[in-house]
Design an enzyme around this catalytic site. Structure first.
Site, PDB file in Angstrom:
ATOM      1  N   LYS A 168      -2.844  -5.797   8.330  1.00  0.00           N
ATOM      2  CA  LYS A 168      -1.464  -6.054   7.902  1.00  0.00           C
ATOM      3  C   LYS A 168      -0.481  -5.351   8.839  1.00  0.00           C
ATOM      4  O   LYS A 168      -0.690  -4.198   9.212  1.00  0.00           O
ATOM      5  CB  LYS A 168      -1.270  -5.535   6.469  1.00  0.00           C
ATOM      6  CG  LYS A 168      -2.216  -6.183   5.465  1.00  0.00           C
ATOM      7  CD  LYS A 168      -2.195  -5.483   4.128  1.00  0.00           C
ATOM      8  CE  LYS A 168      -2.735  -4.083   4.169  1.00  0.00           C
ATOM      9  NZ  LYS A 168      -2.880  -3.448   2.855  1.00  0.00           N
ATOM     10  N   THR A 210       9.227  -1.115  -0.446  1.00  0.00           N
ATOM     11  CA  THR A 210       7.915  -1.666  -0.068  1.00  0.00           C
ATOM     12  C   THR A 210       6.765  -0.917  -0.748  1.00  0.00           C
ATOM     13  O   THR A 210       5.636  -0.961  -0.281  1.00  0.00           O
ATOM     14  CB  THR A 210       7.723  -1.592   1.461  1.00  0.00           C
ATOM     15  OG1 THR A 210       7.939  -0.234   1.861  1.00  0.00           O
ATOM     16  CG2 THR A 210       8.669  -2.520   2.193  1.00  0.00           C
ATOM     17  N   GLY A 232       3.833  -0.440  -2.912  1.00  0.00           N
ATOM     18  CA  GLY A 232       2.867  -1.327  -3.574  1.00  0.00           C
ATOM     19  C   GLY A 232       2.646  -2.669  -2.890  1.00  0.00           C
ATOM     20  O   GLY A 232       1.968  -3.531  -3.441  1.00  0.00           O
ATOM     21  N   THR A 233       3.168  -2.837  -1.680  1.00  0.00           N
ATOM     22  CA  THR A 233       2.981  -4.133  -1.001  1.00  0.00           C
ATOM     23  C   THR A 233       1.500  -4.432  -0.756  1.00  0.00           C
ATOM     24  O   THR A 233       1.032  -5.545  -0.981  1.00  0.00           O
ATOM     25  CB  THR A 233       3.723  -4.181   0.355  1.00  0.00           C
ATOM     26  OG1 THR A 233       3.411  -3.005   1.076  1.00  0.00           O
ATOM     27  CG2 THR A 233       5.216  -4.285   0.185  1.00  0.00           C
ATOM     28  N   GLY A 234       0.791  -3.401  -0.276  1.00  0.00           N
ATOM     29  CA  GLY A 234      -0.623  -3.612   0.058  1.00  0.00           C
ATOM     30  C   GLY A 234      -1.450  -3.925  -1.182  1.00  0.00           C
ATOM     31  O   GLY A 234      -2.296  -4.827  -1.174  1.00  0.00           O
ATOM     32  N   CYS A 235      -1.200  -3.190  -2.264  1.00  0.00           N
ATOM     33  CA  CYS A 235      -1.945  -3.401  -3.521  1.00  0.00           C
ATOM     34  C   CYS A 235      -1.694  -4.822  -4.030  1.00  0.00           C
ATOM     35  O   CYS A 235      -2.622  -5.529  -4.452  1.00  0.00           O
ATOM     36  CB  CYS A 235      -1.490  -2.420  -4.596  1.00  0.00           C
ATOM     37  SG  CYS A 235      -1.568  -0.691  -4.120  1.00  0.00           S
TER      38      CYS A 235
HETATM   39  N1  LIG Z   1       9.584  -5.363   5.604  1.00  0.00           N
HETATM   40  C1  LIG Z   1       8.671  -6.324   5.435  1.00  0.00           C
HETATM   41  N2  LIG Z   1       9.009  -7.632   5.515  1.00  0.00           N
HETATM   42  C2  LIG Z   1       8.107  -8.623   5.322  1.00  0.00           C
HETATM   43  N3  LIG Z   1       6.815  -8.397   5.052  1.00  0.00           N
HETATM   44  C3  LIG Z   1       6.391  -7.113   4.958  1.00  0.00           C
HETATM   45  C4  LIG Z   1       7.276  -6.013   5.134  1.00  0.00           C
HETATM   46  N4  LIG Z   1       6.581  -4.852   4.964  1.00  0.00           N
HETATM   47  C5  LIG Z   1       5.308  -5.222   4.687  1.00  0.00           C
HETATM   48  N5  LIG Z   1       5.182  -6.580   4.704  1.00  0.00           N
HETATM   49  C6  LIG Z   1       3.963  -7.351   4.395  1.00  0.00           C
HETATM   50  O1  LIG Z   1       3.413  -6.814   3.209  1.00  0.00           O
HETATM   51  C7  LIG Z   1       1.985  -6.785   3.283  1.00  0.00           C
HETATM   52  C8  LIG Z   1       1.506  -5.344   3.168  1.00  0.00           C
HETATM   53  O2  LIG Z   1       1.667  -4.754   4.437  1.00  0.00           O
HETATM   54  P1  LIG Z   1       1.687  -3.234   4.838  1.00  0.00           P
HETATM   55  O3  LIG Z   1       2.999  -2.649   4.401  1.00  0.00           O
HETATM   56  O4  LIG Z   1       1.367  -3.188   6.274  1.00  0.00           O
HETATM   57  O5  LIG Z   1       0.488  -2.630   3.988  1.00  0.00           O
HETATM   58  P2  LIG Z   1       0.364  -1.355   3.033  1.00  0.00           P
HETATM   59  O6  LIG Z   1       1.261  -1.595   1.857  1.00  0.00           O
HETATM   60  O7  LIG Z   1      -1.082  -1.338   2.683  1.00  0.00           O
HETATM   61  O8  LIG Z   1       0.800  -0.178   3.842  1.00  0.00           O
HETATM   62  C9  LIG Z   1       1.634  -7.475   4.613  1.00  0.00           C
HETATM   63  O9  LIG Z   1       1.421  -8.844   4.391  1.00  0.00           O
HETATM   64  C10 LIG Z   1       2.887  -7.227   5.452  1.00  0.00           C
HETATM   65  O10 LIG Z   1       3.056  -8.178   6.487  1.00  0.00           O
HETATM   66  C1  LIG Z   2      -2.488   4.742  -7.209  1.00  0.00           C
HETATM   67  C2  LIG Z   2      -2.013   4.214  -5.906  1.00  0.00           C
HETATM   68  N1  LIG Z   2      -2.779   3.341  -5.221  1.00  0.00           N
HETATM   69  C3  LIG Z   2      -2.359   2.858  -4.038  1.00  0.00           C
HETATM   70  C4  LIG Z   2      -1.148   3.236  -3.507  1.00  0.00           C
HETATM   71  C5  LIG Z   2      -0.725   2.735  -2.167  1.00  0.00           C
HETATM   72  O1  LIG Z   2       0.293   1.808  -2.272  1.00  0.00           O
HETATM   73  P1  LIG Z   2       1.396   1.640  -1.157  1.00  0.00           P
HETATM   74  O2  LIG Z   2       0.818   2.098   0.160  1.00  0.00           O
HETATM   75  O3  LIG Z   2       1.664   0.192  -1.118  1.00  0.00           O
HETATM   76  O4  LIG Z   2       2.509   2.503  -1.622  1.00  0.00           O
HETATM   77  C6  LIG Z   2      -0.352   4.139  -4.251  1.00  0.00           C
HETATM   78  N2  LIG Z   2       0.847   4.548  -3.790  1.00  0.00           N
HETATM   79  N3  LIG Z   2      -0.810   4.615  -5.434  1.00  0.00           N
END
Ligand SMILES: Nc1ncnc2c1ncn2[C@@H]1O[C@H](COP(=O)(O)OP(=O)(O)O)[C@@H](O)[C@H]1O
Ligand SMILES: Cc1ncc(COP(=O)(O)O)c(N)n1
Length: 267
Positions: A175, A208, A210-213
């Site tokens: 990602k 952003t 919780g985007t990954g979850c």
């Molecule tokens: N500012 C943003 N605009 C559009 N898409 C985003 C943005 N930030 C994250 N994403 C998308 O959200 C998803 C989670 O990405 P990321 O933030 O890299 O992961 P994590 O939350 O695990 O750190 C991916 O599909 C990424 O492309």
């Molecule tokens: C319990 C728990 N699990 C996962 C994440 C990561 O989420 P993010 O990197 O999107 O803040 C978080 N902040 N808390």
């Protein structure tokens, strides 16, 4: 009435934006029955993780067993697994129960900066969880740790994705949220045969959390409904992008994504 079922194995986020809470909201929005095994309870809000309280290993084991004893699981999503002991118990049960569709989100550090994963558990994550992954969903810092290489260019992302498939994951999506390419975010998908890049305009927001979850759970929900991996990722990407476009001003730090945006848009 029959319904697809998905199980999240992850940590609880008291602030409601990430972890178990994000996962269950996502399952619900995508018409999938959600179940949860909680690995750790975090005292967390949009600004910080104040503390982490791991659930005793027997507690994790018994939650897994209670579900396996009674309920058919169509897909599993794993998030914060915390340490080696918990990883071993979870990997063992996934194999024993024959749960085949597994989305492994290798959660390491919260958006607000605190570690949610013990560094010495890395080899267990690689040995036991990566080979179980129908899809592995690292962000760039997590992919760097897992592959032990620096990721700076798009080609680096492709190389890292290939390496992770060589390490046993059936497919990978790296990602790009942490390394925007100009005005765009690019996620790189690889299934051992071909690459696909998912490119979207970068949404100008700090909300952003919780985007990954949420993305990993949307993929798991789609897999639970019987979609093939590429379609599950493509639709999951549409879900998370809409959730970020309509992210919520909740709290004073990194606000959560809007899990309900997809439904409100009539999608
Ligand atoms: N500012 C943003 N605009 C559009 N898409 C985003 C943005 N930030 C994250 N994403 C998308 O959200 C998803 C989670 O990405 P990321 O933030 O890299 O992961 P994590 O939350 O695990 O750190 C991916 O599909 C990424 O492309
Ligand atoms: C319990 C728990 N699990 C996962 C994440 C990561 O989420 P993010 O990197 O999107 O803040 C978080 N902040 N808390």
């Amino acid at each position: 009435m029959n319904i697809a079922r998905a199980l999240t194995i992850a940590g609880s986020d008291s602030g409601g934006g990430a972890g178990i809470q994000a996962d269950l909201k996502t399952f619900q929005e995508l018409d999938v029955f959600g179940m949860s095994v909680i690995t750790a309870v975090t005292a967390q809000n949009t600004q910080e993780v104040k503390s982490v309280h791991p659930v005793p290993v027997e507690g994790v084991e018994e939650q897994l067993q209670a579900i396996a004893d009674d309920i058919h699981v169509d897909a599993v999503k794993t998030g914060m697994l915390y340490d080696e002991e918990r990883i071993c118990v979870i990997a063992e049960q996934i194999k024993k129960a024959g749960w085949k569709k597994v989305v492994v989100d290798p959660v390491m550090v919260a958006t607000t900066g605190m570690s949610l994963f013990q560094k010495r558990a890395l080899s267990a994550l690689i040995e036991y969880m990566v080979p179980l992954a129908t899809i592995l969903t690292p962000n760039i810092p997590e992919a760097e740790v897992l592959t032990d290489r620096k990721i700076e260019t798009l080609d680096d992302r492709k190389e890292a994705a290939r390496q992770l498939v060589d390490m046993g994951a059936k497919s990978v999506i790296i990602k790009g949220g942490h390394q925007a390419e100009g005005e765009h975010v690019i996620d790189v998908f690889y299934d051992g045969e071909s690459y696909h890049t998912f490119e979207r305009p970068r949404v100008e927001t700090t909300n952003t959390h919780g985007t990954g979850c949420t993305f990993a759970s949307a993929i798991a929900a789609n897999l639970a409904q019987g979609k093939e991996i590429f379609q599950a990722v493509e639709e999951g990407k549409a879900f998370i992008h809409t959730a970020i476009e309509h992210a919520l001003d909740v709290g004073h730090g990194h606000g959560p994504t809007n899990h309900a945006a997809w439904r409100f848009q009539g999608k």
